[in-house]
Design a protein around this motif. Structure first.
Motif, PDB file in Angstrom:
ATOM      1  N   ILE A 276       0.848  -1.183   0.000  1.00 12.98           N
ATOM      2  CA  ILE A 276       0.000   0.000   0.000  1.00 12.98           C
ATOM      3  C   ILE A 276       0.888   1.239   0.000  1.00 12.98           C
ATOM      4  O   ILE A 276       1.801   1.351   0.832  1.00 12.98           O
ATOM      5  CB  ILE A 276      -0.928   0.013   1.228  1.00 12.98           C
ATOM      6  N   PRO A 277       0.680   2.161  -0.909  1.00 11.63           N
ATOM      7  CA  PRO A 277       1.534   3.349  -0.940  1.00 11.63           C
ATOM      8  C   PRO A 277       1.311   4.234   0.281  1.00 11.63           C
ATOM      9  O   PRO A 277       0.198   4.325   0.805  1.00 11.63           O
ATOM     10  CB  PRO A 277       1.108   4.059  -2.228  1.00 11.63           C
ATOM     11  N   VAL A 348      -4.237  -4.473  -2.470  1.00 10.78           N
ATOM     12  CA  VAL A 348      -3.278  -5.428  -1.909  1.00 10.78           C
ATOM     13  C   VAL A 348      -4.017  -6.690  -1.449  1.00 10.78           C
ATOM     14  O   VAL A 348      -4.940  -6.601  -0.634  1.00 10.78           O
ATOM     15  CB  VAL A 348      -2.508  -4.809  -0.727  1.00 10.78           C
ATOM     16  N   PRO A 349      -3.619  -7.873  -1.949  1.00  6.59           N
ATOM     17  CA  PRO A 349      -4.270  -9.110  -1.495  1.00  6.59           C
ATOM     18  C   PRO A 349      -3.961  -9.391  -0.027  1.00  6.59           C
ATOM     19  O   PRO A 349      -2.816  -9.259   0.414  1.00  6.59           O
ATOM     20  CB  PRO A 349      -3.667 -10.186  -2.397  1.00  6.59           C
ATOM     21  N   LEU A 531      -1.038  -1.551   7.944  1.00  2.42           N
ATOM     22  CA  LEU A 531      -0.379  -2.415   6.961  1.00  2.42           C
ATOM     23  C   LEU A 531       0.864  -1.754   6.384  1.00  2.42           C
ATOM     24  O   LEU A 531       1.865  -2.425   6.118  1.00  2.42           O
ATOM     25  CB  LEU A 531      -1.350  -2.769   5.830  1.00  2.42           C
ATOM     26  N   ILE A 532       0.809  -0.445   6.194  1.00  2.00           N
ATOM     27  CA  ILE A 532       1.989   0.266   5.699  1.00  2.00           C
ATOM     28  C   ILE A 532       3.147   0.090   6.676  1.00  2.00           C
ATOM     29  O   ILE A 532       4.294  -0.136   6.281  1.00  2.00           O
ATOM     30  CB  ILE A 532       1.676   1.763   5.487  1.00  2.00           C
TER      31      ILE A 532
END
Length: 564
Positions: A276-277, A348-349, A531-532
């Motif tokens: 994830i950006p 994103v999976p 998540l990042i």
């Protein structure tokens, strides 16, 4: 003029046929255009291997896969006809060298190796050639590092090849194990029928099992079983619908939707490793204990139990880009209180798991009030192992009063199932993020919450026991539940101060049930932010941090790391 299912391709119009399932007279070309699905009964008729490949793979990119020559008649077998002659007749009738075709290509752009069995060839029996073809397809997938999809239709091992046919079960299983070790996705599509040695090897040892409607799958055929045990078998025995209910297959997929379903799963496998950006947006979380307000723990308990709060399925639908549910523990049952599947968050999976309650009395009853059985925890363990194999982050949503405390659950090893989940999560080599969305009840909740980051929604609660249970045991009065809730410090503010939760995710005014869309949007942004922070850590550091987090509980106050 009446034509059979296999004669449609060469029939002249008008062509009519009898549905092989219901016997209805149907127009042949319509039946063919529908992929051999009857417009009257929706029965899924047989497809040849070539027809199946044409229906699934993008036409411009199909590369046939050749496999090594195998022995034709190792036993010099003869019954009413020599095996050599019987095999030659099958070749002439089908145009196939044996009962399978293999090809490499793409499904809606997603790369895949495809192996398709053809029941017309000696009942799709598993002999040396079929075993060699499946093994070669698996080795091609391994070399190319792309998923393998198997479409099965078989009566079992080929008797005319004797013990060498039996050995194909081990040979193909060994090939699929190599794909497991390499982290390559495998999927099987069960067509009708799939029995015997195929069912007991590569058809059911894949990561995901998809069955066509009413497709039959089993080790022994129903006639053999009925004669052996001397009992009448239940309605629908060994059908796809029966098998979903008993936890054996992940999903039933209509043939018209199969290509799209495969494409979604294959693209998730192809996109693993995406990140994830980073963004400048401030995430909707509060991790500083000093910034959190004091809460009435009993009011938090009441809010967490509000019937209108979004459920796990609500969040999977609203907070994620897409969600494909996977069913069953592959042993005996599909616990409706536990939801597992694959999803996407900002493309994103991810692997997702959560406990499911409901909004109505009927749904609560059907979902066992969100209390998982041992099969539920074993189903979640399946999902966790798949996440580890594919390298997908895990997101778990917890809203349960606890694991189901019933006689059947104890007979099936409830404590063992929870213990196995705790140990599995402790060493899972991918990021694990848990969100307490409602109730976090005791070990039944913790079984999904051995995580790298634990978030709590504003009105969520998490406790070793319910306030009512605590009050009944210690004060001998269930009415003392508010007092117990305060003593247990079950509210989200206390959870952050105790170091059990890392941050609180604010809810809309009045609670998540007042504005489910905003609640889902807040959860999405919180998960995205976490998540990042977790996604770039090396596995050794990830596991070391997780170990330190839980090692510290009860000895010193755990350090709450600021979100970067």
């Amino acid at each position: 003029m009446t034509v059979t299912d296999t004669e449609i391709d060469t029939a002249t119009e008008p062509s009519w046929m009898l549905c092989p399932r219901c016997g209805a007279i149907v127009y042949g070309k319509r039946y063919e255009r529908a992929g051999h699905v009857c417009p009257e009964c929706d029965g899924h008729g047989a497809l040849t291997a070539d027809q199946r490949i044409d229906s699934l793979l993008d036409p411009a990119l199909v590369e046939p896969i050749e496999y090594a020559e195998t022995v034709t008649d190792p036993l010099e077998f003869t019954d009413s006809l020599s095996y050599i002659d019987r095999h030659a007749r099958a070749r002439a009738a089908t145009g196939l060298p044996d009962g399978i075709r293999c090809a490499r290509g793409t499904v809606d752009g997603a790369p895949v190796v495809l192996a398709v069995m053809d029941f017309r060839f000696l009942g799709g029996s598993l002999g040396a050639a079929v075993g060699e073809a499946v093994t070669t397809a698996a080795e091609t997938a391994l070399e190319s590092r792309i998923p393998l999809v198997l479409v099965t239709a078989s009566g079992g091992a080929r008797m005319q090849e004797g013990i060498l046919a039996l050995m194909q079960m081990a040979k193909t299983s060994q090939a699929l194990r190599a794909l497991d070790d390499a982290g390559i996705l495998t999927i099987s599509v069960i067509a009708d029928p799939t029995y015997g040695g195929v069912a007991a090897s590569f058809a059911t040892s894949t990561d995901i099992i998809i069955a066509e409607p009413k497709a039959r799958l089993g080790f022994a055929g129903p006639r053999v079983i009925s004669q052996t045990i001397g009992e009448t078998l239940p309605p629908g025995f060994q059908t796809a619908e029966f098998l979903v209910e008993h936890g054996i297959v992940d999903m039933i997929c209509h043939r018209s939707a199969l290509r799209d379903r495969l494409a979604r799963l294959l693209r998730m496998a192809a996109d693993r490793g995406r990140r994830i950006p980073a963004t400048e947006l401030q995430p909707p979380i509060i991790s500083d204990p000093a910034s959190l307000p004091e809460r009435d723990p009993w009011e938090s308990v009441r809010a967490a139990r509000e019937l209108g709060r979004p459920t796990t399925l609500d969040y999977f639908a609203a907070a994620f880009d897409e969600f494909v549910e996977l069913h069953g523990d592959r042993m005996s049952a599909d616990c409706p209180a536990m939801i597992t599947g694959l999803a996407r968050l900002d493309g994103v999976p991810v692997a997702v798991v959560g406990t499911q309650k409901g909004h109505t009395a009927a749904e609560l009853t059907r979902r066992n009030f969100g209390m998982p059985t041992p099969s539920g925890y074993r189903k979640s363990a399946r999902l966790l192992r798949l996440a580890a194999k594919l390298g997908l982050p895990v997101i778990s949503l917890v809203d349960t009063a606890g694991a189901y405390p019933g006689v059947t659950a104890e007979e099936q090893g409830q404590a063992v199932a929870i213990a196995e989940s705790l140990k599995l999560l402790a060493g899972l080599p991918v990021p694990v993020i848990t969100v307490i969305t409602g109730e976090g009840g005791s070990g039944g909740a913790l079984a999904l919450a051995v995580a790298d980051r634990v978030l709590a929604l504003e009105n969520a609660v998490y406790s070793v026991i319910s306030p009512e249970g605590c009050a009944s045991i210690l004060w001998k009065d269930a009415a003392a539940a508010p007092r117990a809730a305060k003593a247990l410090r079950v509210d989200s503010t206390s959870l952050v101060r105790l170091g059990v939760a890392d941050a609180v995710v604010p809810e809309p005014a009045g609670g998540a049930h007042r504005d489910p869309a905003t609640a889902a949007a807040n959860l999405r942004q919180a998960l995205r932010h976490v998540l990042i922070g977790c996604g770039s850590l090396p596995v050794t550091e990830l596991l070391a941090r997780r170990h330190h987090r839980f090692r510290a509980y009860g000895t010193i106050r755990p350090t709450i790391e600021e979100f970067q």
